[in-house]
Design an enzyme around this catalytic site. Structure first.
Site, short mmCIF file in Angstrom:
data_model
loop_
_atom_site.label_atom_id
_atom_site.label_comp_id
_atom_site.label_asym_id
_atom_site.label_seq_id
_atom_site.Cartn_x
_atom_site.Cartn_y
_atom_site.Cartn_z
N ALA A 57 7.52 5.41 -3.70
CA ALA A 57 6.07 5.49 -3.92
C ALA A 57 5.70 6.90 -4.37
O ALA A 57 6.48 7.85 -4.21
CB ALA A 57 5.34 5.16 -2.63
N THR A 58 4.54 7.02 -4.99
CA THR A 58 4.04 8.34 -5.40
C THR A 58 2.59 8.48 -4.96
O THR A 58 1.87 7.49 -4.84
CB THR A 58 4.06 8.49 -6.95
OG1 THR A 58 3.38 7.38 -7.53
CG2 THR A 58 5.46 8.56 -7.50
N SER A 60 -0.76 9.36 -6.42
CA SER A 60 -1.24 9.37 -7.81
C SER A 60 -1.78 10.75 -8.18
O SER A 60 -2.09 11.56 -7.31
CB SER A 60 -2.35 8.33 -8.00
OG SER A 60 -1.88 7.05 -7.71
N1 SAH Z 1 -2.90 5.43 -3.47
C1 SAH Z 1 -1.57 5.87 -3.10
C2 SAH Z 1 -0.60 5.28 -4.11
C3 SAH Z 1 0.73 5.06 -3.57
S1 SAH Z 1 1.87 4.35 -4.76
C4 SAH Z 1 -1.53 7.40 -3.16
O1 SAH Z 1 -2.10 7.96 -4.08
O2 SAH Z 1 -0.88 8.02 -2.32
C5 SAH Z 1 1.59 2.63 -4.56
C6 SAH Z 1 1.70 2.13 -3.15
O3 SAH Z 1 1.56 0.71 -3.16
C7 SAH Z 1 3.04 2.42 -2.47
O4 SAH Z 1 2.78 3.17 -1.33
C8 SAH Z 1 3.60 1.03 -2.15
O5 SAH Z 1 4.29 1.00 -0.92
C9 SAH Z 1 2.34 0.19 -2.12
N2 SAH Z 1 2.56 -1.24 -2.36
C10 SAH Z 1 3.37 -1.82 -3.29
N3 SAH Z 1 3.31 -3.16 -3.19
C11 SAH Z 1 2.44 -3.44 -2.19
C12 SAH Z 1 1.96 -4.65 -1.61
N4 SAH Z 1 2.37 -5.85 -2.04
N5 SAH Z 1 1.06 -4.56 -0.60
C13 SAH Z 1 0.65 -3.36 -0.15
N6 SAH Z 1 1.07 -2.18 -0.64
C14 SAH Z 1 1.95 -2.22 -1.66
#
Ligand code: SAH
Length: 238
Positions: A57-58, A60
């Site tokens: 994960a990142t 954003s």
């Molecule tokens: N808004 C966060 C973005 C994280 S990256 C930030 O800026 O820190 C995207 C995130 O979506 C990851 O943490 C991943 O674990 C989550 N993700 C991916 N598929 C998912 C799902 N089906 N349900 C919930 N979260 C999910």
């Protein structure tokens, strides 16, 4: 756009986004200034770019978080029609945006950060716990982190006094890309309500655009394609 907004401190980063027109509303600027991105990004927190947070994960890029908020602001802020906005942050990851959103929803608002990876749910909570303001928001119950598949949305049980606020969401922010807009998320949008969601343009997901989906007071849904992006996908939990 990214890079040009980077700074050497949190204040400099936010000031640069303001100067470059990525943040245009003073209330949004104030909310961002209250949240130190260093509590959420393990590396280069004041650079305007995404950074790894583990588990593929990142966090954003700051300009993307600014865009999400600016495009949904009227739904995030408390108003006469919705004095206690309910916001769902799907894929809350680092918890950064969850925290900034909580600074905007007013005294009675609620923000739920939803993650499908338990460790990232805990990461969001831990990161918020690094500041007195974050701890206050967690302890008050205004911010809650939950584990679940974001494609199915989330039903947050009402606490005492919250029953009248309804079940749906004024705002749904999706922080990972969808193959198509999940029908359950559409159903869970309040009328009026708003969703910000990156959606794949093609089967491989090589190109994506963010869509802003609005539901009016009569339940009529309209969609607007905003801009091209590159997000990690919404997947099954590992
Ligand atoms: N808004 C966060 C973005 C994280 S990256 C930030 O800026 O820190 C995207 C995130 O979506 C990851 O943490 C991943 O674990 C989550 N993700 C991916 N598929 C998912 C799902 N089906 N349900 C919930 N979260 C999910």
């Amino acid at each position: 756009m990214a890079w040009t907004c980077s700074g050497t401190s949190n204040t400099a980063l936010i000031d640069n986004m303001w100067k470059n027109g990525l943040i245009t509303d003073a209330r949004v600027k104030e909310a961002f200034l209250k949240v130190d991105r260093a509590h959420y990004s393990p590396s280069m927190p004041y650079q305007d770019s995404p950074q790894p947070i583990g588990h593929h994960a990142t966090i954003s890029a700051p300009h993307m978080h600014a865009a999400a908020i600016e495009h949904m602001l009227s739904y995030i802020l408390p108003s006469s029609t919705s004095p206690a906005p309910r916001v769902l942050d799907v894929g809350s990851g680092s918890g950064y945006l969850t925290h900034v959103l909580a600074e905007l929803v007013g005294d009675r608002g609620l923000v739920v950060g939803l993650e499908h990876i338990e460790a990232l749910k805990v990461l969001g909570e831990t990161n918020m716990g690094k500041s007195a303001e974050g701890r206050r928001l967690l302890e008050s119950g205004k911010v809650r982190f939950r584990v679940g598949d974001g494609r199915k949305g989330w039903h947050e049980a009402a606490r005492e006094g919250e029953e009248a606020l309804g079940k749906g969401w004024d705002v749904i922010h999706v922080g990972a890309s969808a193959v198509q807009v999940p029908p359950q998320l559409l159903e869970q949008m309040k009328a009026p309500g708003c969703m910000f969601i990156p959606v794949d343009d093609d089967e491989g997901g090589y190109s994506q655009h963010v869509w802003r989906i609005e539901k009016d007071g009569n339940g009529e849904v309209t969609r607007k394609k905003l801009f091209g992006v590159r997000y990690v996908p919404l997947t099954d939990a590992p």
